[in-house]
Design an enzyme around this catalytic site. Structure first.
Site, short mmCIF file in Angstrom:
data_model
loop_
_atom_site.label_atom_id
_atom_site.label_comp_id
_atom_site.label_asym_id
_atom_site.label_seq_id
_atom_site.Cartn_x
_atom_site.Cartn_y
_atom_site.Cartn_z
CD GLU A 31 4.32 -1.00 -1.46
OE1 GLU A 31 3.81 -1.91 -0.75
OE2 GLU A 31 4.46 0.16 -1.04
CD GLU A 77 1.60 2.87 -3.35
OE1 GLU A 77 2.50 2.03 -3.11
OE2 GLU A 77 1.82 4.09 -3.37
N GLY A 105 0.82 -1.21 0.00
CA GLY A 105 0.00 0.00 0.00
C GLY A 105 0.85 1.25 0.00
CD GLU A 113 11.81 -11.39 1.44
OE1 GLU A 113 11.60 -12.60 1.43
OE2 GLU A 113 12.44 -10.81 2.36
N PRO A 151 -5.49 7.91 14.66
CG PRO A 151 -6.36 9.88 15.56
CD PRO A 151 -6.56 8.39 15.54
#
Length: 139
Positions: free
Chosen positions: A57, A53, A37, A103, A74
């Site tokens: 990745e 993403e 992400g 990885e 938060p």
């Protein structure tokens, strides 16, 4: 006025009981495992960001299945307040770490490295596993 930053996470399933995690190559949580992400770019939908993403990745093109949840504590990211929209997705192929992922590896859901997960990803993965068990009628 300050507002939270928007991120996406993508739980990528390769089979019913396997998913892809990435080992972070940069701080925060460098060396820890994470759900693929990252940040949503200006002008991009959250769905586009999730697919981008995932590809950056893991090298996998994903098909988004649905929305798992929105995670907005938060304190979930030490860099500041972020809100993550987490999707579930399916893909095929062999994941390869890319972008800021050192990885990418396939894990059976029984072998998720809970003792070395980044951010609030243990909570997200718990929610995912509960959703799978509910779909399969298992408590």
């Amino acid at each position: 006025m300050r507002t939270p930053l928007l991120t996406v996470d993508v739980i990528i399933r390769l089979s019913e009981n396997t998913l892809v995690l990435v080992r972070r190559g940069k701080p925060p949580y460098e060396g820890s495992w994470a759900i693929p992400g990252g940040f949503v770019e200006y002008g991009e939908t959250v769905e586009e960001a999730a697919r981008r993403e995932a590809l950056e990745e893991t090298g996998l093109e994903v098909e988004l299945e649905g929305l798992l949840g929105v995670y907005s504590d938060p304190s979930r990211d030490p860099r500041g307040h972020t809100v993550s929209i987490c999707f579930t997705a399916v893909a095929s192929g062999r994941p390869v770490g890319g972008s800021d992922a050192a990885e990418a590896r396939v894990f059976h859901i029984e072998d998720i490295p809970y003792d070395n997960l980044a951010f609030d990803h243990s909570r997200i993965l718990d929610d995912f596993i509960k959703s799978i068990r509910n779909q399969n009628g298992v408590n």
